[in-house]
Write a protein that holds these residues in place. Structure first.
Motif: not given
Lengths: 312, 351
Positions: B201-205, B338-344, B326, B243
C-alpha cells in the motif's frame, strides 16, 4: 532532591523515544499488501416504480491486517465501443445513483474475515421505462495519516445494471441494428480474414448480444459456423467486434452471414461477400491463358509463318 | 371312404398346428413375435434391447415410475428416447451452464429439443437456436446432435446467477416420431465475484541524490486479479495529484500519455506496465521496444493499466498478475524533502 526532579523526567523522555507506538514505526517503514474479494460483482436489477430492492454484497479481507473500507455509488456511461467506462456521477446522467445507497458506508473488515453490506435501491413512484446503471465502489482507505511515500489504494467496482419495462412489442430489428458488418478487404490472397461488426442497441433497456458467423462458399456451399463472444450493449450505444479467422480458404467467392442474437431466439442479420483470389499466381495464370488463347486463334497464320520460315 | 378320412385328418392337423405354433393370445390380441436377440443383461435395464410386451407393477398397469409401454404402431416408429443429458458448470460461471446431449443411437439427421426450468417445471422454457431460454419451442429450435454441439456440447446463456436449473431432452426423426422427455439433469449457476490485490500500500523510493542521478526506477506494485466475470476486467490507474511536498512543490508527471508511452527522457514521475495486450491503444504499446513510460492522469477512473478481455467460460481467471513499475527522476534543483501522492487502482468488470 533537585537532581531527582531532573533525572526522572529525563528517563521518562528517553523511554518514550525507545518505545514509540508501533503504528508510527510502521508508518515509516512497513507497507502491507491488500487483497479484497467482492461478490456479487455484477447485479442485474429489475426496477419497479415505488419499489425498494435490497441486495446483499459480501466483502472478504484475504490479508492478515484489517482494512478500512469506504462504499460509494457512482454513475457511468459507455465511453467508447470497446466497453470502456466514463464516470459521470450526476443525477441527469445516472439517476440510479440517487436512488441507491450502501449501508454501512464506512466500516472495517477484520483480517481474514468477511463483511456483508446491504445495497438498497429505492425507486421513485414515477420513473420512465428504460435502462439505469451505476457502480458501487468499495475503496480501501489510506491507513497512513502522515505518509512520507506515495500511497497505493485498491478500489473495486460492482456493476449495477437496472432495467424498467420490457419492450415485448418491439421486433428484433427495432431493438437492435447491425450498423456495420464488413471485411477489411474485398479480395484476399489468403487468410487471415478480418471482419468488423458494430451493433447498436435502439431500445430503452440494456441487453446482451451474441453474434453467430456463418461462412459459405458460393460453389459448393457450407463451410463453417462460429460463435463470437457476446457483449452487453447499453441503451443507445454501439458495441464493436473485430473478428479474425485464419481458416485456409481456397480461391472462391464467399458469403459471410452475421446473425446477431439479442436473446430468446431473436436475431438481426446481415450478409456480405468477399473473394479469395491469389493475385500473383492468378495474374500469371490469366496472362498465360490469354497468350495461349491468342496463339490458338492465330494458329493457322502461325503455322504458315513457320512453314515459310523453315522451308524458305 | 379312405379319402374322406384323409381330408378330415389333414383338416384336424392344420387346426392343431395352428394352435401349437400360435403365440400367446387373448380374445382380441395375439403376441406374434416374442423372440429375443443374444446379449444384453438379464434385468430390465438394457440399453440395447426392448420388448414390446406388458411391463409394470402387479397392479397390471402399463406404466410405473421408471417404465412405460407405448401402444400402437406409431410408438414403435418413434426416435430413440435419449438418456439424461450432461449438465454442469465447469468454470463456476454465473449466467451460463454447459450441456451435452446424448444422441441415443439416433440417426445423424434426428433432431432434438431441450426444455429448461429454474422452478422444477412449474414454468417451462426451451433452449432456442441461439442457446438462450425462450418461452416457445419453434421448428428452428429442433437441432441435430451436431447442431447442439455434439460431444463437446454447448453453453446455454442468459441465465440468472445463483440459481438451480434443470433440463431434459426429446428427439424426433420425421413426422409422428417425437419421443417423450428424457430424465432430468441439474446444475447450478454461481455468483460473479472478483478478487483484487495490490502487493503493497505504499511505494518507498530511494532517496534521490547525485549518486543515483536523482533517479529511482526500481519500485513497483503487483496487481493480482481473480474473477469469473465473462468478459474479464479492466484496471484503471490514476493519482490524486502530482508528487507534492509539504511546501506544495511538485515533481511533475511524465509528459507522455497512456495512449502513447515513450522511452524515458528528462524528469518527472511515470509508470509502465507489463500488460502487453492492453486496451486503449496499441496493445503492446508499453512493452514493445520498452519499457515505455506514461504519466498518471488525475481524472477518475484513470487510464487502463491492466486488463483481461478474453472471454471467461471454460476456465476462470485465477491470480492473474500484472506489474506496474514506477520511475521518478528529479532535477538537482528540486527542493529536498518528502514528496507524496495517492495512486488509485480501480478494477471493474468488462460488460
Amino acid at each position: 532532591m533537585k537532581i531527582k526532579f531532573i533525572i526522572l523526567p529525563f528517563i521518562i523522555f528517553i523511554t518514550s523515544l525507545i518505545t514509540r507506538p508501533a503504528w508510527a514505526a510502521s508508518e515509516l517503514s512497513e507497507s502491507i499488501p491488500q487483497t479484497l474479494r467482492v461478490s456479487p460483482l455484477i447485479i442485474p436489477i429489475e426496477l419497479s416504480p415505488g419499489k425498494t430492492i435490497k441486495q446483499t454484497i459480501t466483502l472478504e479481507n484475504l490479508t492478515a491486517n484489517p482494512i478500512p473500507i469506504q462504499a460509494t455509488i457512482e454513475g457511468f456511461d459507455a465511453s467508447d465501443e470497446e466497453g470502456g467506462y466514463s464516470f459521470e456521477s450526476t443525477e441527469a446522467a445516472s439517476p440510479l445513483i440517487t436512488w441507491s445507497q450502501v449501508s454501512p458506508s464506512d466500516f472495517i473488515i477484520d483480517a481474514q474475515s468477511k463483511r456483508q453490506v446491504e445495497l438498497t435501491i429505492q425507486t421513485p413512484s414515477v420513473i420512465p421505462p428504460g435502462g439505469y446503471y451505476a457502480l458501487a465502489f468499495f475503496t480501501a482507505l489510506n491507513r497512513i495519516d502522515k505518509a512520507r511515500s506515495p500511497v497505493v489504494i485498491p478500489k473495486i467496482g460492482v456493476l449495477m445494471l437496472g432495467s424498467l419495462g420490457i419492450e415485448e412489442d418491439l421486433t428484433a430489428d427495432q431493438k437492435a441494428q447491425i450498423v456495420t458488418f464488413k471485411s477489411d478487404k474485398f479480395i484476399y490472397e489468403k487468410s487471415p480474414i478480418n471482419l468488423i461488426l458494430r451493433t447498436k442497441n435502439s431500445s430503452m433497456n440494456w441487453f446482451t448480444v451474441k453474434p453467430f458467423l456463418s461462412i459459405n462458399r458460393i460453389f459448393p456451399k457450407k463451410l463453417f459456423d462460429e460463435e463470437i463472444p457476446e457483449k452487453v450493449i447499453l441503451p443507445g450505444k454501439i458495441r464493436r467486434w473485430n473478428h479474425t479467422f485464419d481458416t485456409n480458404l481456397s480461391p472462391n467467392i464467399y458469403k459471410a452471414n452475421m446473425a446477431v442474437s439479442i436473446g430468446k431466439g431473436e436475431f438481426v442479420t446481415k450478409t456480405i461477400y468477399f473473394v479469395v483470389f491469389p493475385a500473383k499466381n492468378g495474374a500469371i495464370l490469366l496472362i498465360s491463358v490469354i497468350v495461349l488463347g491468342y496463339l490458338f486463334m492465330k494458329r493457322r497464320n502461325i503455322s504458315k509463318a513457320l512453314k515459310v520460315l523453315l522451308k524458305g | 371312404m379312405t379319402f374322406r378320412y384323409l381330408i378330415l385328418l389333414i383338416f384336424i392337423s392344420l387346426i392343431i398346428a395352428k394352435s401349437v405354433l400360435a403365440g400367446p393370445t387373448s380374445s382380441n390380441y395375439e403376441l406374434k413375435n416374442y423372440g429375443f436377440g443374444a446379449g444384453g443383461s438379464s434385468n430390465s435395464a438394457s440399453l440395447n434391447y426392448m420388448m414390446n410386451a406388458i411391463v409394470g407393477e402387479q397392479s397390471a398397469t402399463i406404466s410405473s415410475t421408471n417404465y412405460n409401454v407405448g401402444g400402437g404402431l406409431i410408438y414403435t416408429q418413434q426416435a430413440n428416447l435419449t438418456q439424461a443429458p450432461t449438465f454442469s458448470n465447469p468454470s463456476s460461471t454465473y449466467d451460463r451452464l454447459k450441456f451435452i446431449i446424448n444422441n441415443g443411437s439416433n440417426p445423424t439427421d434426428a433432431t432434438f429439443a431441450i426444455a429448461i426450468t429454474d422452478d422444477s417445471w412449474a414454468t417451462v422454457q426451451y433452449i432456442q437456436s441461439d442457446f438462450t431460454p425462450g418461452s416457445s419451442l419453434g421448428t428452428e429450435d429442433w437441432l441435430t446432435y451436431t447442431g447442439w454441439g455434439g460431444a463437446s456440447g454447448k453453453y446455454v446463456t442468459g441465465l440468472t446467477q445463483d440459481t438451480t436449473y434443470k433440463i431434459h431432452v426429446k428427439a424426433r426423426h420425421g413426422n409422428f416420431t417425437e419421443t417423450e422427455w428424457s430424465a432430468d439433469a441439474t446444475a447450478d449457476t454461481s455468483v460473479p465475484s472478483l478478487t483484487f490485490g495490490i502487493s503493497s500500500d505504499t511505494v518507498t523510493f530511494d532517496p534521490l541524490t547525485s549518486g543515483n542521478s536523482w533517479t529511482d526506477s526500481s519500485k513497483s506494485t503487483v496487481l493480482t486479479t481473480s474473477t469469473n466475470a465473462y468478459n474479464g476486467y479492466t484496471v484503471y490507474g490514476h493519482e490524486t495529484a502530482a508528487l507534492t511536498n509539504v511546501y506544495s512543490q511538485t515533481i511533475a508527471d511524465y509528459a507522455s500519455p497512456n495512449s502513447a508511452p515513450t522511452t524515458w527522457t528528462g524528469t518527472g514521475f511515470g509508470y509502465t506496465t507489463s500488460d502487453s495486450s492492453l486496451a486503449g491503444g496499441s496493445a503492446d504499446r508499453f512493452t514493445s521496444s520498452g519499457p515505455n513510460y506514461a504519466g498518471f492522469t488525475t481524472s477518475a477512473p484513470g487510464d487502463p493499466v491492466a486488463d483481461h478481455s478474453d472471454k471467461v467460460d471454460e476456465s476462470t481467471i485465477s491470480n492473474e498478475q500484472f506489474t506496474i513499475s514506477y520511475r521518478v527522476t528529479a532535477s538537482e534543483n528540486h527542493s529536498a524533502g518528502a514528496y507524496t501522492n495517492t495512486l488509485l487502482y480501480v478494477v471493474v468488470p468488462v460488460y
